[in-house]
Design a protein around this motif. Sequence first.
Motif, mmCIF file in Angstrom:
data_model
loop_
_atom_site.group_PDB
_atom_site.id
_atom_site.type_symbol
_atom_site.label_atom_id
_atom_site.label_comp_id
_atom_site.label_asym_id
_atom_site.label_seq_id
_atom_site.Cartn_x
_atom_site.Cartn_y
_atom_site.Cartn_z
ATOM 1 N N SER A 14 0.833 -1.205 0.000
ATOM 2 C CA SER A 14 0.000 0.000 0.000
ATOM 3 C C SER A 14 0.863 1.249 0.000
ATOM 4 O O SER A 14 0.518 2.258 -0.614
ATOM 5 N N SER A 15 2.029 1.187 0.681
ATOM 6 C CA SER A 15 2.953 2.318 0.683
ATOM 7 C C SER A 15 3.495 2.567 -0.723
ATOM 8 O O SER A 15 3.623 3.714 -1.155
ATOM 9 N N VAL A 32 2.003 1.815 -3.563
ATOM 10 C CA VAL A 32 0.909 2.369 -4.371
ATOM 11 C C VAL A 32 0.743 3.853 -4.079
ATOM 12 O O VAL A 32 0.579 4.663 -5.004
ATOM 13 N N ARG A 33 0.790 4.225 -2.796
ATOM 14 C CA ARG A 33 0.662 5.644 -2.441
ATOM 15 C C ARG A 33 1.792 6.465 -3.052
ATOM 16 O O ARG A 33 1.573 7.577 -3.527
ATOM 17 N N GLU A 34 3.008 5.916 -3.034
ATOM 18 C CA GLU A 34 4.153 6.611 -3.643
ATOM 19 C C GLU A 34 3.938 6.813 -5.128
ATOM 20 O O GLU A 34 4.219 7.888 -5.674
ATOM 21 N N ILE A 84 1.074 6.939 -6.792
ATOM 22 C CA ILE A 84 0.026 7.947 -7.005
ATOM 23 C C ILE A 84 0.589 9.344 -6.779
ATOM 24 O O ILE A 84 0.338 10.273 -7.560
ATOM 25 N N ALA A 85 1.376 9.496 -5.701
ATOM 26 C CA ALA A 85 1.991 10.795 -5.413
ATOM 27 C C ALA A 85 2.930 11.216 -6.543
ATOM 28 O O ALA A 85 2.977 12.396 -6.911
#
Length: 199
Positions: free
Chosen positions: A5-6, A8-10, A12-13
């Motif tokens: 999940s980390s 994926v967040r990276e 997207i960012a």
Amino acid sequence: PPAASSTVREAIADYLEAERAGHVQAPGPEITNKFRILYFRAKQLFKFYWSGIKLLRTNFMDMRTLQKGRRTEGWDLTRRELRFIERTQGDLIRLVPFVLLFATVEELIPLMVLYSPWMLPSTTILPSQTLRIKSAEEEQRRRALLSLGKHIKHISQAILPKNVQGLDSIEVNGLCRALDLGNFAPTFWLKRRLQNRLE
């Protein structure tokens, strides 16, 4: 898992940062539907990758010009030009699996971007991803240099006369990691890389 999940967040960012910086086009105010926004962004990412492949073709032609000038006319290339050649050659190696995925199962490209952006040609990596990859490489080089601490006297005696044949496999491996030359090769091949860099 938290690590996934980390990641994926990276990713997207990274994309949103590229939008803000103008590297990819942001959806206009007229696009409000979530599915249409997602489709628009996927299309912009496709355009970004396609532009990166075209830029790599341009880099390849420039690299050939530099290599030909050096070989036939004795051009004295700058360090920047040598690094450009080195980077472009690496990009060409990474281009093969990238294009195969791009042409056959492009659905896997997002996974490649998420979990292994270092496998992409540098012309197809978003700027914030590039910074993160470089930061990781710097940390790897720092660790490699620290691991060579007790060998440093022996290494300096070999490097000053530009002769790496007296170095053992641990020293050669660590130096190659520290100088970003790669270390997945037999020791004799790594010594050749080191010798070429010193010369």
